[in-house]
Design an enzyme around this catalytic site. Structure first.
Site, short mmCIF file in Angstrom:
data_model
loop_
_atom_site.label_atom_id
_atom_site.label_comp_id
_atom_site.label_asym_id
_atom_site.label_seq_id
_atom_site.Cartn_x
_atom_site.Cartn_y
_atom_site.Cartn_z
N HIS A 62 -2.56 73.92 -60.72
CA HIS A 62 -1.90 72.62 -60.66
C HIS A 62 -0.39 72.78 -60.62
O HIS A 62 0.16 73.72 -61.20
CB HIS A 62 -2.29 71.77 -61.88
N LYS A 72 5.84 73.46 -68.69
CA LYS A 72 4.71 73.44 -69.63
C LYS A 72 4.86 74.56 -70.66
O LYS A 72 5.11 75.72 -70.30
CB LYS A 72 3.40 73.61 -68.87
N TYR A 132 -0.79 71.49 -74.31
CA TYR A 132 0.35 71.63 -73.41
C TYR A 132 1.46 70.69 -73.88
O TYR A 132 1.24 69.49 -74.00
CB TYR A 132 0.03 71.20 -71.98
N ASP A 170 -10.56 70.64 -57.90
CA ASP A 170 -9.93 71.95 -57.75
C ASP A 170 -10.53 72.75 -56.62
O ASP A 170 -9.81 73.43 -55.87
CB ASP A 170 -10.03 72.73 -59.07
#
Length: 202
Positions: A62, A72, A132, A170
């Protein structure tokens, strides 16, 4: 804590110092000043996300449009995952390459991934919890993906992950070359210019 830059520029492995005693263990999971010292930039956290995954689950690759994208800071407070950072910045000296860090509840390492880099992980245990800390709130229109099984990138998933489980989102994502040809990927120059604005605020 010990912070080292990974093979992919602008990504870092963070290993906290543990303080065990007869009650258990204490460690500092995040220090804004230590990360700023290592990366030379400020980190303005905007959102915290948590995922729980079965063994073998793959999430990613991503990334989001730059600017602002999302930096992140990723940890695994329960279980274990192998966390990947993938350089998808067109023009980068490590474009198409990746590095990985084992995140688990034993060593309690974290990984910091700057804006414009690709991110993925595979769960190595059941009920693997990943947290995250991110620098921008979710923006569906700016979010993108690359197929984590793309042979050109060649992520290596450990045997201990077992059978892999991926979402249709995905697996339906383009490969690296397709994403490049479609103009979907961030550029090295744009990312470096954006990092410079953040470093100016450090």
């Amino acid at each position: 804590m010990n912070i080292r830059e990974l093979k992919i520029p602008d990504s870092y492995e963070i290993t906290p110092r543990a303080f065990p005693d007869d009650r258990g263990v204490f460690s500092e999971s995040y220090r804004f000043d230590e990360l700023a010292k290592a990366s030379g930039r400020s980190i303005d956290l905007k959102q915290v996300n948590t995922s729980v995954s079965k063994k073998g689950v793959v999430r990613g690759i991503h990334f989001a449009d730059v600017p602002p994208s999302q930096a992140k800071y990723v940890m695994a407070p329960h279980g274990a995952v192998l966390d990947f950072v993938i350089d998808i910045r067109v023009g980068s000296p490590t474009f198409g390459e990746w590095d990985a860090v084992l995140l688990d509840s034993v060593d309690r390492r974290a990984i910091f991934i700057s804006e414009g880099l690709g991110h993925a992980f595979v769960a190595l245990t059941d009920d693997a919890v990943v947290t995250y800390l991110v620098t921008s709130t979710f923006n569906a229109g700016a979010e993108h993906g690359i197929d984590p099984t793309d042979k050109e990138i060649g992520l290596r998933f450990p045997e201990e992950a077992g059978s892999l489980l991926l979402s249709p989102k995905d697996t339906d994502a383009p490969g690296l070359t397709e994403a490049l040809d479609s103009g979907l990927l961030p550029t090295w120059d744009a990312c470096q210019a954006y990092y410079a604005t953040l470093k100016g605020n450090a």
